[in-house]
Write an enzyme that holds these catalytic residues in place. Structure first.
Site, PDB file in Angstrom:
ATOM      1  N   ALA A 214     -10.180  -9.093   3.694  1.00  0.00           N
ATOM      2  CA  ALA A 214      -9.049  -8.302   3.184  1.00  0.00           C
ATOM      3  C   ALA A 214      -9.253  -8.016   1.707  1.00  0.00           C
ATOM      4  O   ALA A 214     -10.298  -8.335   1.142  1.00  0.00           O
ATOM      5  CB  ALA A 214      -7.746  -9.056   3.410  1.00  0.00           C
ATOM      6  N   ASN A 215      -8.274  -7.394   1.070  1.00  0.00           N
ATOM      7  CA  ASN A 215      -8.333  -7.166  -0.379  1.00  0.00           C
ATOM      8  C   ASN A 215      -6.942  -7.357  -0.973  1.00  0.00           C
ATOM      9  O   ASN A 215      -5.989  -7.658  -0.257  1.00  0.00           O
ATOM     10  CB  ASN A 215      -8.889  -5.765  -0.669  1.00  0.00           C
ATOM     11  CG  ASN A 215      -8.027  -4.687  -0.054  1.00  0.00           C
ATOM     12  OD1 ASN A 215      -6.863  -4.529  -0.404  1.00  0.00           O
ATOM     13  ND2 ASN A 215      -8.590  -3.948   0.897  1.00  0.00           N
ATOM     14  N   ARG A 216      -6.830  -7.164  -2.266  1.00  0.00           N
ATOM     15  CA  ARG A 216      -5.604  -7.550  -2.977  1.00  0.00           C
ATOM     16  C   ARG A 216      -4.520  -6.465  -3.018  1.00  0.00           C
ATOM     17  O   ARG A 216      -3.548  -6.604  -3.745  1.00  0.00           O
ATOM     18  CB  ARG A 216      -5.941  -7.933  -4.416  1.00  0.00           C
ATOM     19  CG  ARG A 216      -6.748  -9.184  -4.535  1.00  0.00           C
ATOM     20  CD  ARG A 216      -6.904  -9.588  -5.984  1.00  0.00           C
ATOM     21  NE  ARG A 216      -7.966 -10.565  -6.130  1.00  0.00           N
ATOM     22  CZ  ARG A 216      -7.828 -11.853  -5.819  1.00  0.00           C
ATOM     23  NH1 ARG A 216      -6.682 -12.300  -5.362  1.00  0.00           N
ATOM     24  NH2 ARG A 216      -8.836 -12.679  -5.973  1.00  0.00           N
ATOM     25  N   ALA A 280      -5.928   0.777   0.542  1.00  0.00           N
ATOM     26  CA  ALA A 280      -7.207   0.215   0.103  1.00  0.00           C
ATOM     27  C   ALA A 280      -7.936  -0.220   1.374  1.00  0.00           C
ATOM     28  O   ALA A 280      -7.866  -1.373   1.799  1.00  0.00           O
ATOM     29  CB  ALA A 280      -6.971  -0.966  -0.821  1.00  0.00           C
TER      30      ALA A 280
END
Ligand code: C5P
Length: 405
Positions: A214-216, A280
């Site tokens: 995942a990402n932030r 994102a």
């Protein structure tokens, strides 16, 4: 930015009891910064949650609390309170107040004003999900709608007072403001009749049933853009990856996990006039996610993760036979923001690229502010440091302008 789209409007704000009453303080501020004057009425229960002092200070008005106060009645009186408004807003509207309204009761100042008014009334219910789902409350809400009362929300999301999630959360102040503007027809709605697809949040790419990449991304910017487009009248579908934000009121929200699911959800909604791809999206997924939890083997090195490239949703939409009239992408960069943004405009087939610097020191990822550069074929326009809501409002206005032209 100046927002005077409620200038000169008189709002009678009735605050009833509930933990969401604290959001009414922000609502007062938001209404006033758009030029409205706010006259507050508080029920007895509301005063258990926030004080008349705070409400009075923020509204710069006398706070009306009592039907039988000689002072309040001599000053204005409940009939004048009910008439001297362009719009009556009830936020939060508790289950109890809705029940009283539905039955025409007038046992305190708030209910007497609501019974006496001939002005449009907008209510923002807020209560525990079980109370909202109770047959009596749903019946009362329907009665109120039949009586011509406008109801905004409640939204799904976590409750302030418990870990419970469900429908019952008060609509956000900015959503209530947007509904007020729409009701008063004070704001131009240049995107009426247009459709928009917005992606937001991160994607989760499974490694096995319990792990993922995942990402932030928090989804705050994407969700704000969806809400801002809806405020200008667009019919918006928000395709959101996993986020902790509530679904914005009045917007169809589709929840997805992976990039592939996000692409499928977006393509299923073409054709559309506008596409704003804010998500994102993970560039890579695990080539073959394991169906079982991958076990750690004592003494053995971990198996390498084989990655595969994800579909590029923006690029697919930008080159699609049903390409939307206006395609907007984001460029989250940590260096060479302008050069990379320009290249992206070309490669992705976008009309606008919103380029921002997401270096950790900017605090953009997960934060509430953003400094962006708008890149189009015409050049680059650097916007000042703004809140994500303000970036959203400006971008929605720019989109409306481009579509109009
Ligand atoms: O190529 P890059 O990830 O920097 O491009 C960012 C833009 O492209 C954003 O608008 C993002 O939503 C979109 N994007 C996408 N699908 C991907 C990767 C990025 O829609 N797989």
């Amino acid at each position: 930015m100046e927002h005077m789209d409620l200038s000169g409007k008189r709002i009678l704000l009735i605050i009833s009891g509930g933990i969401a009453a604290y959001k009414s303080l922000d609502l007062i501020r938001r209404l006033r910064e758009r030029g409205a004057s706010v006259r507050p009425v508080m029920t007895k229960a509301a005063q258990e949650f926030i004080t008349p002092l705070a409400v009075g200070a923020l509204s710069a008005s006398h706070v009306y609390v009592d039907l039988f106060s000689r002072e309040d009645e001599q000053d204005v009186g409940h009939i004048r309170l009910a008439r001297e408004a362009d719009l009556v807003i009830v936020a939060p509207a508790s289950a109890d107040l809705m029940a009283k309204m539905a039955h025409g009761m007038a046992s305190d100042l708030a209910t007497a004003v609501l019974l006496a008014t001939d002005r449009p009334v907008l209510i923002a219910p807020a209560m525990n999900p079980k109370m909202w789902a109770a047959p009596a409350t749903l019946r009362n809400a329907q009665t109120l709608r039949n009586d011509g009362i406008h109801v905004i929300g409640p939204a799904r999301g976590e409750m302030a007072e418990s870990n419970e999630a469900g429908t019952g959360r008060m609509a956000e102040p900015l959503e209530i403001v947007a509904a007020a503007i729409a009701l008063l027809d004070g704001g131009a709605r240049p995107l009426t009749g247009k459709t928009a697809i917005v992606t937001s949040g991160p994607t989760h790419e499974p490694i096995d049933p319990v792990r993922y990449i995942a990402n932030r991304s928090s989804g705050r910017q994407g969700h704000a853009i969806a809400a801002a487009l809806a405020t200008l009248g667009a019919r918006v579908t928000l395709v959101s990856g996993p986020v902790t934000l509530p679904d914005p009121a009045g917007i169809e929200t589709v929840h997805v996990e992976t990039a592939q699911e996000m692409l499928d959800a977006v393509l299923a909604r073409l054709p559309s006039d506008i596409a704003v791809m804010v998500a994102a999206v993970a560039d890579w997924r695990v080539a073959t996610a394991s169906g079982q939890k991958i076990k750690k083997q004592p003494g053995e090195a971990p198996a390498p993760l084989q990655l595969a490239e994800n579909p590029d949703i923006l690029k697919t939409v930008g080159h699609h036979p049903h390409r939307p009239t206006l395609v907007v992408g984001f460029a989250a960069e940590t260096e060479h923001v302008e050069t990379n943004g320009r290249a992206k405009l070309e490669r992705k087939g976008a009309d606008l690229i919103v380029a921002n610097d997401v270096s950790p020191e900017t605090g953009v990822m997960g934060g509430s502010r953003n400094q962006v550069n708008i890149i189009s074929a015409g050049g680059i326009d650097a916007w000042p440091d703004l809140s994500k809501d303000e970036v959203a409002e400006r971008l929605a206005a720019l989109i409306a302008e481009r579509l109009g032209g």
